[in-house]
Scaffold this active site. Structure first.
Site, PDB file in Angstrom:
ATOM      1  N   TYR A  66       0.881  16.777   5.609  1.00 27.44           N
ATOM      2  CA  TYR A  66       2.095  16.336   4.931  1.00 27.44           C
ATOM      3  C   TYR A  66       3.176  17.377   5.187  1.00 27.44           C
ATOM      4  O   TYR A  66       3.120  18.485   4.662  1.00 27.44           O
ATOM      5  CB  TYR A  66       1.869  16.212   3.419  1.00 27.44           C
ATOM      6  CG  TYR A  66       0.911  15.121   2.989  1.00 27.44           C
ATOM      7  CD1 TYR A  66       0.551  14.087   3.840  1.00 27.44           C
ATOM      8  CD2 TYR A  66       0.373  15.126   1.708  1.00 27.44           C
ATOM      9  CE1 TYR A  66      -0.325  13.097   3.428  1.00 27.44           C
ATOM     10  CE2 TYR A  66      -0.500  14.133   1.282  1.00 27.44           C
ATOM     11  CZ  TYR A  66      -0.848  13.132   2.148  1.00 27.44           C
ATOM     12  OH  TYR A  66      -1.719  12.151   1.736  1.00 27.44           O
ATOM     13  N   PHE A 220       4.506   1.446   0.864  1.00 29.79           N
ATOM     14  CA  PHE A 220       5.847   1.195   1.390  1.00 29.79           C
ATOM     15  C   PHE A 220       6.304  -0.243   1.145  1.00 29.79           C
ATOM     16  O   PHE A 220       7.435  -0.602   1.442  1.00 29.79           O
ATOM     17  CB  PHE A 220       5.881   1.523   2.881  1.00 29.79           C
ATOM     18  CG  PHE A 220       5.509   2.949   3.169  1.00 29.79           C
ATOM     19  CD1 PHE A 220       6.348   3.987   2.792  1.00 29.79           C
ATOM     20  CD2 PHE A 220       4.306   3.259   3.777  1.00 29.79           C
ATOM     21  CE1 PHE A 220       6.011   5.306   3.045  1.00 29.79           C
ATOM     22  CE2 PHE A 220       3.949   4.577   4.035  1.00 29.79           C
ATOM     23  CZ  PHE A 220       4.802   5.607   3.668  1.00 29.79           C
TER      24      PHE A 220
END
Length: 299
Positions: A66, A220
């Protein structure tokens, strides 16, 4: 103030003394846009982490891919030296390309390097739990996990990893993994609209193994449903709070790690643990899976 003891109860990972509050925190959103680079406001990211711990959360999910590296460095800056009882769960098996792509990284060297990167950026001598993340399955291809999992099992014997989990796996891969090393948790996509893992969750519950859904709110493609909206209106809550509450009531081995870069949103998410869904509401919500789908993406 949220009652620190009311985070959905606790779940102890099998064969460990790690008792995790069922409401945890996923740190992916602490990185910049597209999970790449630093956030616009590092101080705000630090504040979210410190508030999470102050509210009783003792389970933080992260990965060194990340950012890359960014999220773990922020966790270290915000919380190191770490409070007693805080479990940081990371994952390996992917890396970021210079074009910001998500790439498979399952070779022995890549896995060893990833574990050492996590250790360095988190400022730890051993990682509490490392999830082996497998790539999304092709229609007919099943990734065999013996080689990469054996690498992690060796790192566990060396004392660099305390416990091992799996991410983005099939029931067949879970069965194979069990013959190689002890598995304490599984992290797969699962939410009201994406329920392929219902049988696996029930199997893991019988084995007292934790299941941590990623994209619990749709990822998403946020969950949208008239049944969800109706339940939220009835409970005077947000649709996302109801979706999290449904997961908590789905099975006692489910651990949640909703992510956010906002202290206000963090507190809102945790309030889901106070909601009680009636059997009628649960039946209405269960119908969502037949009418909706969520596109899986790299988590």
């Amino acid at each position: 103030m949220i009652n620190q003891t009311n985070l959905g109860g606790s779940f102890t990972l099998p064969g460990t003394s790690m008792s995790l509050k069922r409401m945890g925190y996923g740190a992916m959103q602490l990185a910049g846009t597209g999970v790449w680079g630093p956030p616009r406001d590092v101080d705000a990211a630090i504040a979210v982490l410190r508030e999470a711990v102050a509210l009783g959360i003792n389970h933080i999910d992260t990965s060194d891919f990340y950012g890359p590296h960014v999220t773990n460095q922020i966790i270290r800056r915000a919380l190191h030296p770490y409070p007693e009882g805080l479990a940081i769960v990371t994952k390996v098996g992917a890396r970021r390309g210079e074009d910001k792509s998500w790439q498979v990284a399952l070779s022995s060297k890549e896995l060893v390097d990833a574990v050492h990167d996590n250790l360095q950026n988190l400022g730890l001598e051993a990682l509490d739990v490392v999830n082996l993340r497998l790539p999304d399955q092709q229609e007919s291809a099943e990734v065999f996990i013996e080689k990469p999992l054996t690498v992690l099992a060796d790192l566990k014997r060396q004392g660099l990893i305390r416990h091992i989990g799996l991410s983005n796996i099939t029931p067949q891969q879970f069965a194979e993994a069990q013959s190689i090393t002890e598995i304490v948790c599984v992290q797969n996509q699962y939410n009201l609209a994406h329920r392929d893992d219902d049988p696996l969750i029930d199997q893991l519950a019988r084995l007292n193994i934790a299941f941590t859904p990623f994209f619990p709110l749709g990822g998403f493609t946020p969950l949208q449903s008239s049944a969800l909206e109706a339940a939220a209106a009835l409970l005077k809550a947000t649709p996302m709070q109801v979706a999290l509450a449904w997961l908590l009531q789905r099975s006692p081995n489910i651990l949640l790690i909703p992510g956010t870069s906002s202290v206000e949103h963090l507190r809102e998410n945790l309030k889901a643990a106070t909601l009680q869904l009636t059997p009628e509401t649960i039946a209405d919500l269960d119908s969502i899976a037949a009418n909706a789908g969520v596109t899986a993406e790299m988590h």
